[in-house]
Design a protein around this motif. Structure first.
Motif, PDB file in Angstrom:
ATOM      1  N   GLU A  25       0.898  -1.291   0.184  1.00 57.42           N
ATOM      2  CA  GLU A  25       0.056   0.041  -0.053  1.00 57.42           C
ATOM      3  C   GLU A  25       0.945   1.209   0.018  1.00 57.42           C
ATOM      4  O   GLU A  25       0.391   2.274  -0.811  1.00 57.42           O
ATOM      5  N   GLN A  26       2.049   1.141   0.805  1.00 57.33           N
ATOM      6  CA  GLN A  26       2.804   2.343   0.930  1.00 57.33           C
ATOM      7  C   GLN A  26       3.519   2.484  -0.563  1.00 57.33           C
ATOM      8  O   GLN A  26       3.727   3.799  -1.096  1.00 57.33           O
ATOM      9  N   ILE A  29       8.795   3.697   6.701  1.00 60.26           N
ATOM     10  CA  ILE A  29       7.252   3.221   7.487  1.00 60.26           C
ATOM     11  C   ILE A  29       6.386   2.430   6.723  1.00 60.26           C
ATOM     12  O   ILE A  29       5.182   2.387   7.096  1.00 60.26           O
ATOM     13  N   GLY A  30       6.800   1.969   5.664  1.00 64.39           N
ATOM     14  CA  GLY A  30       6.014   1.130   4.708  1.00 64.39           C
ATOM     15  C   GLY A  30       5.360  -0.005   5.525  1.00 64.39           C
ATOM     16  O   GLY A  30       4.091  -0.165   5.559  1.00 64.39           O
ATOM     17  N   GLY A  31       5.901  -0.501   6.481  1.00 64.58           N
ATOM     18  CA  GLY A  31       5.355  -1.789   6.928  1.00 64.58           C
ATOM     19  C   GLY A  31       5.064  -1.416   8.437  1.00 64.58           C
ATOM     20  O   GLY A  31       4.452  -2.386   9.130  1.00 64.58           O
ATOM     21  N   ASN A  70      10.904   2.960  -4.213  1.00 64.70           N
ATOM     22  CA  ASN A  70      11.602   2.160  -3.442  1.00 64.70           C
ATOM     23  C   ASN A  70      10.974   1.902  -2.013  1.00 64.70           C
ATOM     24  O   ASN A  70      11.261   2.842  -1.221  1.00 64.70           O
ATOM     25  N   THR A  71      10.325   0.827  -1.783  1.00 58.60           N
ATOM     26  CA  THR A  71       9.797   0.451  -0.252  1.00 58.60           C
ATOM     27  C   THR A  71      10.722  -0.688   0.321  1.00 58.60           C
ATOM     28  O   THR A  71      10.311  -1.249   1.202  1.00 58.60           O
ATOM     29  N   ALA A  72      11.828  -0.762  -0.344  1.00 60.26           N
ATOM     30  CA  ALA A  72      12.629  -2.188  -0.108  1.00 60.26           C
ATOM     31  C   ALA A  72      13.708  -1.831   0.743  1.00 60.26           C
ATOM     32  O   ALA A  72      13.525  -1.776   2.385  1.00 60.26           O
TER      33      ALA A  72
END
Length: 323
Positions: A106-107, A280-282, A228-230
């Motif tokens: 979602e992020q 803070i994606g997770g 990039n959320t990794a």
């Protein structure tokens, strides 16, 4: 008789996870523990398990805890754990794979939309008295192509949303099998050449560090959007900034960085086409519980099966580890 210890490299853990660990003494390392803090706590408490939230866990911490049998990640990425050292010492490394998949996907979608629709820039403009309806045009994502690099639980969720928005989805993951029909498996060169947007969902390894650098960014379509959320190490940050300033990259949405926490001033701060969030994606209320419970269960499963086992001696293990 004292209870065995589970060390949490953070200041808290979900109540549901703590309930699972009721037979153990749980020791918290605090909000921002350093590697040295972790080593000192291992020396003091000799934990049987470490649940990793923040900081790195390396060979020194492992050697400081002779009873250590498992290192359990509070999340999916294990790059902060020295897995080679753990394997050499007979310590299992486990991760809460998929526990935060919905939150991170979602992020990634939010950052993609923020870049395509200039959400942050337009918000700032309106707050300073501007009305740009006659002059601004956003990017319409329907019919565009997105390249998804990494097709684990998070990448697959992101791809599903992108497909639902009418995007063509190209995917690269050498380990993925039985992909859904809406993902077209391709090589990286095809993604660089064809994608209007690229979203990173792969782990950071020595082989893919700085996957997006000056060379690969220049191979991309002009005006590409990067998300990039990794892991921050997947991107050469100086090269990305240059590409954004030149217009080769139209915008970037970043939730992960080479050095965390990011310190001010940072070159990204002055570039309005880069949208930032502090890894803070997770981090959602739901994911906090899911990750904590999964990390606790994973640790307990290893401890249960290893109750009668023995750990490899550190000295012997070290001789077989690469230099």
């Amino acid at each position: 008789m004292s209870r065995a210890v589970v060390l949490v490299t953070g200041a808290d853990l979900a109540a549901e996870a703590l309930a699972l660990l009721g037979d153990y003494e749980v020791v918290f390392a605090g909000k921002t523990p350093t590697e040295d803090d972790i080593v000192a706590l291992c020396q003091r408490h000799d934990p049987s398990a470490i649940i990793v939230r923040y900081s790195k866990v390396g060979a020194a911490a492992m050697d400081a805890a002779p009873s250590l049998k498992v290192i359990s990640k509070h999340g999916s990425g294990t790059d902060t754990i020295d897995k080679v050292a753990a394997k050499a010492r007979g310590i299992e490394v486990v991760a809460a794979v998929g526990a935060n998949a919905a939150a991170v996907a979602e992020q990634a979608v939010a950052l993609l939309l923020a870049c395509a629709k200039s959400v942050v820039t337009l918000d700032h403009r309106m707050r300073t008295g501007h009305w740009d309806k006659a002059t601004h045009k956003s990017v319409e994502l329907e019919g565009r192509t997105v390249g998804v690099i990494g097709l684990g639980a998070i990448g697959l969720r992101f791809a599903k949303v992108a497909d639902a928005m009418g995007m063509r989805v190209l995917g690269f993951d050498p380990f993925a099998k039985d992909l859904p029909t809406h993902i077209e498996a391709v090589d990286l060169d095809t993604i660089w050449r064809s994608a209007d947007a690229i979203s990173l969902h792969c782990p950071l390894t020595p082989d893919n560090a700085r996957l997006l650098d000056a060379s690969t960014l220049s191979a991309c379509k002009r005006g590409v959007i990067v998300v990039n959320t990794a892991r921050g190490g997947l991107i050469d940050e100086a090269a990305l900034l240059d590409a954004v300033r030149s217009g080769q990259v139209a915008g970037a949405g970043l939730d992960s960085f080479a050095v965390e926490p990011m310190t001010a001033p940072h070159p990204f701060h002055d570039e309005p086409r880069i949208v930032l969030s502090p890894h803070i994606g997770g981090v959602t209320a739901d994911a906090y519980v899911k990750m904590g419970v999964a990390a606790a269960r994973n640790a307990l499963a290893v401890l249960a099966k290893g109750a009668t086992g023995s750990r490899a001696p550190a000295a012997a293990a070290a001789t077989g580890a690469p230099s």
